[in-house]
Write a protein that holds these residues in place. Sequence first.
Motif, PDB file in Angstrom:
ATOM      1  N   ARG A  97       0.854  -1.147  -0.035  1.00 10.35           N
ATOM      2  CA  ARG A  97       0.020   0.118  -0.111  1.00 10.35           C
ATOM      3  C   ARG A  97       0.969   1.334  -0.104  1.00 10.35           C
ATOM      4  O   ARG A  97       1.910   1.440   0.851  1.00 10.35           O
ATOM      5  CB  ARG A  97      -0.917   0.029   1.168  1.00 10.35           C
ATOM      6  N   VAL A  98       0.499   2.262  -0.881  1.00  6.69           N
ATOM      7  CA  VAL A  98       1.196   3.442  -0.923  1.00  6.69           C
ATOM      8  C   VAL A  98       0.386   4.615  -0.559  1.00  6.69           C
ATOM      9  O   VAL A  98      -0.980   4.580  -0.752  1.00  6.69           O
ATOM     10  CB  VAL A  98       1.819   3.681  -2.419  1.00  6.69           C
ATOM     11  N   ALA A  99       0.960   5.367   0.447  1.00  6.18           N
ATOM     12  CA  ALA A  99       0.256   6.580   1.063  1.00  6.18           C
ATOM     13  C   ALA A  99       0.847   7.760   0.406  1.00  6.18           C
ATOM     14  O   ALA A  99       2.195   8.142   0.146  1.00  6.18           O
ATOM     15  CB  ALA A  99       0.426   6.744   2.390  1.00  6.18           C
ATOM     16  N   VAL A 100      -0.137   8.527  -0.307  1.00  2.00           N
ATOM     17  CA  VAL A 100       0.170   9.800  -1.024  1.00  2.00           C
ATOM     18  C   VAL A 100      -0.671  11.029  -0.484  1.00  2.00           C
ATOM     19  O   VAL A 100      -1.717  10.581   0.048  1.00  2.00           O
ATOM     20  CB  VAL A 100      -0.012   9.892  -2.595  1.00  2.00           C
ATOM     21  N   THR A 101      -0.378  12.149  -0.721  1.00  2.00           N
ATOM     22  CA  THR A 101      -1.057  13.301  -0.344  1.00  2.00           C
ATOM     23  C   THR A 101      -1.819  13.885  -1.473  1.00  2.00           C
ATOM     24  O   THR A 101      -0.706  14.048  -2.412  1.00  2.00           O
ATOM     25  CB  THR A 101      -0.144  14.372   0.386  1.00  2.00           C
ATOM     26  N   THR A 102      -3.008  14.159  -1.556  1.00  2.00           N
ATOM     27  CA  THR A 102      -3.533  14.836  -2.578  1.00  2.00           C
ATOM     28  C   THR A 102      -4.181  16.207  -2.211  1.00  2.00           C
ATOM     29  O   THR A 102      -4.207  16.290  -0.974  1.00  2.00           O
ATOM     30  CB  THR A 102      -4.735  13.923  -3.038  1.00  2.00           C
ATOM     31  N   HIS A 103      -4.664  16.893  -3.164  1.00  2.00           N
ATOM     32  CA  HIS A 103      -5.657  18.080  -2.770  1.00  2.00           C
ATOM     33  C   HIS A 103      -6.816  17.881  -1.740  1.00  2.00           C
ATOM     34  O   HIS A 103      -7.262  18.482  -1.333  1.00  2.00           O
ATOM     35  CB  HIS A 103      -5.965  18.932  -4.035  1.00  2.00           C
TER      36      HIS A 103
END
Length: 222
Positions: A108-114
């Motif tokens: 699982r990859v955790a990313v920050t979005t708008h």
Amino acid sequence: MSGPEHHRGDIGRRVAARREQLGLSREDVALRAGSAPGYLQYLEEQAAVPGMGFLLRLADALETTVGALTGGTADLPPGVGHAAYRPELVELDPGECWSLLGTHGVGRVAVTTHEGPAILPVNYVAGAGEIAFRTSPESLPGKAAGGEVAFEVDHIDEAFSQGWSVLLVGSARTVTEPGEARALAERAFTTPWAGAGRDLWVAISPSRVTGRRIRVHRGPGT
């Protein structure tokens, strides 16, 4: 319909698939499980119902769980079992973490979005101190390139109420060199589960690698 596939059971299909995934022969698995190659062949090709003792040994030989082989956890989230007696949380060193990551799998990859943080499953390959996954440029995982991300892989063994998790934190980059992208594609165990059109490779170079394992001590009277 004729042939062994007509009589093959779900357990046999899962055993064969896992054995092939690990690159093991029937003789290899039989030796690990203390069984005969002929019985393993029978299990894979016929609708056999092995006992729990053999299933436990077979799951250990295939580095998986009884639930995974029998399909008992196919529609359940991991970790719904009861905690074991006297569990112990153990920190893993980086070498152990990379060993558990193996060469490929699902993480699982955790990313920050708008819209805020997002955690998404991806098929990955590991090697040379990096994790790489294939996605599409328009997807949320594809937008992780150029920033710092977290990547997590874990394994839960419901039968023994134990498991481990590995967390990597570092910068993500788009793989633009054709030779590197081709080498990653050749190493990938499978195409992306989410389907076609995912030809963008994103590599994560971790600045921090940590892991933990839950160990279980024997209960009273065992």
